[in-house]
Design a protein around this motif. Sequence first.
Motif, PDB file in Angstrom:
ATOM      1  N   ARG A   1      46.390  46.684  39.055  1.00  0.00           N
ATOM      2  CA  ARG A   1      45.660  46.090  40.180  1.00  0.00           C
ATOM      3  C   ARG A   1      46.369  44.844  40.698  1.00  0.00           C
ATOM      4  NH1 ARG A   1      40.727  47.970  41.620  1.00  0.00           N
ATOM      5  NH2 ARG A   1      39.791  49.546  40.262  1.00  0.00           N
ATOM      6  N   GLU A   2      46.932  44.070  39.785  1.00  0.00           N
ATOM      7  CA  GLU A   2      47.675  42.879  40.214  1.00  0.00           C
ATOM      8  C   GLU A   2      48.903  43.290  41.028  1.00  0.00           C
ATOM      9  OE1 GLU A   2      48.307  38.552  39.922  1.00  0.00           O
ATOM     10  OE2 GLU A   2      46.611  39.863  39.571  1.00  0.00           O
ATOM     11  N   GLU A   3      49.615  44.294  40.535  1.00  0.00           N
ATOM     12  CA  GLU A   3      50.802  44.777  41.240  1.00  0.00           C
ATOM     13  C   GLU A   3      50.423  45.389  42.581  1.00  0.00           C
ATOM     14  OE1 GLU A   3      54.793  47.463  40.301  1.00  0.00           O
ATOM     15  OE2 GLU A   3      53.125  47.429  38.879  1.00  0.00           O
ATOM     16  N   ASP A   4      49.343  46.170  42.608  1.00  0.00           N
ATOM     17  CA  ASP A   4      48.878  46.771  43.861  1.00  0.00           C
ATOM     18  C   ASP A   4      48.492  45.702  44.874  1.00  0.00           C
ATOM     19  OD1 ASP A   4      49.279  49.320  42.913  1.00  0.00           O
ATOM     20  OD2 ASP A   4      47.167  49.707  42.444  1.00  0.00           O
ATOM     21  N   PHE A   5      47.860  44.633  44.375  1.00  0.00           N
ATOM     22  CA  PHE A   5      47.446  43.564  45.279  1.00  0.00           C
ATOM     23  C   PHE A   5      48.649  42.884  45.915  1.00  0.00           C
ATOM     24  CE2 PHE A   5      46.219  39.026  45.954  1.00  0.00           C
ATOM     25  CZ  PHE A   5      45.394  39.248  47.035  1.00  0.00           C
ATOM     26  N   LEU A   6      49.705  42.655  45.143  1.00  0.00           N
ATOM     27  CA  LEU A   6      50.912  42.042  45.696  1.00  0.00           C
ATOM     28  C   LEU A   6      51.562  42.956  46.734  1.00  0.00           C
ATOM     29  CD1 LEU A   6      52.438  40.503  42.447  1.00  0.00           C
ATOM     30  CD2 LEU A   6      51.391  39.261  44.347  1.00  0.00           C
ATOM     31  N   ILE A   7      51.562  44.248  46.469  1.00  0.00           N
ATOM     32  CA  ILE A   7      52.118  45.216  47.429  1.00  0.00           C
ATOM     33  C   ILE A   7      51.270  45.241  48.702  1.00  0.00           C
ATOM     34  CG2 ILE A   7      52.544  47.673  47.848  1.00  0.00           C
ATOM     35  CD1 ILE A   7      53.197  47.896  44.822  1.00  0.00           C
ATOM     36  N   PHE A   8      49.945  45.305  48.515  1.00  0.00           N
ATOM     37  CA  PHE A   8      49.030  45.329  49.662  1.00  0.00           C
ATOM     38  C   PHE A   8      49.175  44.059  50.491  1.00  0.00           C
ATOM     39  CE2 PHE A   8      44.978  44.193  51.600  1.00  0.00           C
ATOM     40  CZ  PHE A   8      44.679  45.341  52.321  1.00  0.00           C
ATOM     41  N   SER A   9      49.262  42.910  49.802  1.00  0.00           N
ATOM     42  CA  SER A   9      49.387  41.632  50.496  1.00  0.00           C
ATOM     43  C   SER A   9      50.621  41.606  51.390  1.00  0.00           C
ATOM     44  CB  SER A   9      49.462  40.498  49.465  1.00  0.00           C
ATOM     45  OG  SER A   9      49.750  39.272  50.083  1.00  0.00           O
ATOM     46  N   LYS A  10      51.726  42.133  50.871  1.00  0.00           N
ATOM     47  CA  LYS A  10      52.965  42.165  51.649  1.00  0.00           C
ATOM     48  C   LYS A  10      52.811  43.059  52.882  1.00  0.00           C
ATOM     49  CE  LYS A  10      57.934  42.614  50.870  1.00  0.00           C
ATOM     50  NZ  LYS A  10      58.976  42.916  49.846  1.00  0.00           N
TER      51      LYS A  10
ATOM     52  N   LEU B   1      53.132  38.328  36.940  1.00  0.00           N
ATOM     53  CA  LEU B   1      54.035  39.270  37.605  1.00  0.00           C
ATOM     54  C   LEU B   1      55.068  38.562  38.479  1.00  0.00           C
ATOM     55  CD1 LEU B   1      51.605  42.122  38.701  1.00  0.00           C
ATOM     56  CD2 LEU B   1      53.462  42.297  37.051  1.00  0.00           C
ATOM     57  N   LEU B   2      54.784  37.299  38.820  1.00  0.00           N
ATOM     58  CA  LEU B   2      55.715  36.563  39.667  1.00  0.00           C
ATOM     59  C   LEU B   2      56.806  35.864  38.857  1.00  0.00           C
ATOM     60  CD1 LEU B   2      53.262  34.897  42.214  1.00  0.00           C
ATOM     61  CD2 LEU B   2      54.387  37.107  42.335  1.00  0.00           C
TER      62      LEU B   2
ATOM     63  N   GLY C   1      45.448  16.670  51.795  1.00  0.00           N
ATOM     64  CA  GLY C   1      44.980  17.899  51.172  1.00  0.00           C
ATOM     65  C   GLY C   1      45.902  19.033  51.584  1.00  0.00           C
ATOM     66  N   LEU C   2      46.279  19.870  50.609  1.00  0.00           N
ATOM     67  CA  LEU C   2      47.185  20.985  50.894  1.00  0.00           C
ATOM     68  C   LEU C   2      46.691  22.196  50.107  1.00  0.00           C
ATOM     69  CD1 LEU C   2      49.751  21.244  52.636  1.00  0.00           C
ATOM     70  CD2 LEU C   2      51.107  20.917  50.557  1.00  0.00           C
ATOM     71  N   ASN C   3      46.015  23.104  50.801  1.00  0.00           N
ATOM     72  CA  ASN C   3      45.401  24.264  50.148  1.00  0.00           C
ATOM     73  C   ASN C   3      46.187  25.538  50.451  1.00  0.00           C
ATOM     74  OD1 ASN C   3      43.315  22.755  49.030  1.00  0.00           O
ATOM     75  ND2 ASN C   3      42.008  23.005  50.813  1.00  0.00           N
ATOM     76  N   TRP C   4      46.470  26.296  49.374  1.00  0.00           N
ATOM     77  CA  TRP C   4      47.197  27.555  49.450  1.00  0.00           C
ATOM     78  C   TRP C   4      46.286  28.662  48.940  1.00  0.00           C
ATOM     79  CZ3 TRP C   4      52.706  26.861  50.343  1.00  0.00           C
ATOM     80  CH2 TRP C   4      53.137  25.519  50.245  1.00  0.00           C
ATOM     81  N   VAL C   5      46.636  29.912  49.236  1.00  0.00           N
ATOM     82  CA  VAL C   5      45.940  31.039  48.627  1.00  0.00           C
ATOM     83  C   VAL C   5      46.964  31.959  47.965  1.00  0.00           C
ATOM     84  CG1 VAL C   5      43.916  31.004  50.117  1.00  0.00           C
ATOM     85  CG2 VAL C   5      45.916  32.349  50.794  1.00  0.00           C
ATOM     86  N   TYR C   6      46.514  32.681  46.971  1.00  0.00           N
ATOM     87  CA  TYR C   6      47.376  33.596  46.221  1.00  0.00           C
ATOM     88  C   TYR C   6      47.492  34.932  46.950  1.00  0.00           C
ATOM     89  CZ  TYR C   6      48.945  36.547  42.362  1.00  0.00           C
ATOM     90  OH  TYR C   6      49.639  37.417  41.581  1.00  0.00           O
TER      91      TYR C   6
END
Length: 305
Positions: free
Chosen positions: A278-287, A46-47, A124-129
Motif C-alpha cells: 500500500r505504501e508503494e502503491d501510494f507513492l506510484i499513485f501520487s506520482k 521506502l524513500l 511556518g512551513l507545512n509539507w505533505v507526504y
Amino acid sequence: MKNKMTPSEINIFLVGEGKNLSGIAICLGNSGHKVSLSEYPLSNSLLSKTMEAQNNISIDPNYSSLPNADLVIIHCPENKTLKRALLGEISGLVSKNALVGINAESYTLTDLQEGFPNPERLIGLNWVYPAHQTLFLEIITNEKTKAEPVREIMKLAKTYWDKDPYLLSKGKGIRSRLLTAMARESFHLIDKGYAEPIDIDRACRNDPGYYLPFSGNFRYMDLMGTYIYGLVMKDLNPELSNDKTSSKLIDDKLKAGKLGMDKGEGFYSYSESEMLNREEDFLIFSKKIKALMDKYPFKNPNEGS
C-alpha cells in the motif's frame, strides 16, 4: 537567506523526524540544494534508498554545517514542547541571516516565535507526504515576518521545488483545519451510527477524490452552481458537528495502540506485505496524480497569466 541565488548556492539544514523528512530532503536535493540532516529519518522507509542515492544529501549529527545554512527546516510531530525544544537547540548555532521554517499545523506562528531570538526570520512551513511528489507547500507569516526572505522562498518553491505554494500572512495555517473539520464530521456520523469508516472512505474517494485535484473547493462550487451550496449549507449547517472533544472511536483506537498502518492496525488491519504494497502503491499513485494535475494547472487570477 541569500537573495537571487541558484539552489546549488543555498545550503539547507533539516531537523526533525518522521518519514516525510525523507521526502523533503529528496525534494530539495533533486532541486540542486546541498542538504544536511541532523539524523537519518526512518531507515526502513521506502524513500530511504532514493535518499541514499542523492549525492546532495548528507547526515550531520553534530550540526557542524548548521552555522553555514541559509535555510533551516524543522519538521516534527505536532507537539509545542518538542517544537520549542528544537528551536532552542538550533537558536545558538543558526546564522542570524538564515530563514527558519517549521511545520505549524495546529499552532499559530506567534506561539512558536515566542522566545525565539529572531522571530522575524521564523516562518511556518507545512509539507505533505510524499513531499517530493506533491505540489503542496503552505507558507505562514505574520506581522513580525521579514518580507524579503519569504519572497525568495516563494520563488524557490515555484521555480525549483516544483511546488504550487500559497502564502498565509495572518500567522495561521489552513490545511489541517480544513481536514480536521471534515474528520470531525466523519467521526460524528460514525459515532451516531449513520456510517462506518469504509462508507466515509468511499464517499470521499469517489466524489471529492475526483474533483478536488482538478478544481479545489470554490471553483467546483462555481462549476456546479454556487447557489446550490448556499441552499444546502442553510439546511445542513445547523446539523453539523460542533464537538469540542475527540471521538470515542479514535480515543479507543489510540488506547488500544492501533496507531495506523505502520503499527499494523488503525481503522483497518494490515499484514506486513499489505503495509509495504500500500505504501508503494501510494507513492506510484501520487506520482501519477501529480502528472495529471500538471496537465490542468491551477492558476491564481491575482497573479496574472
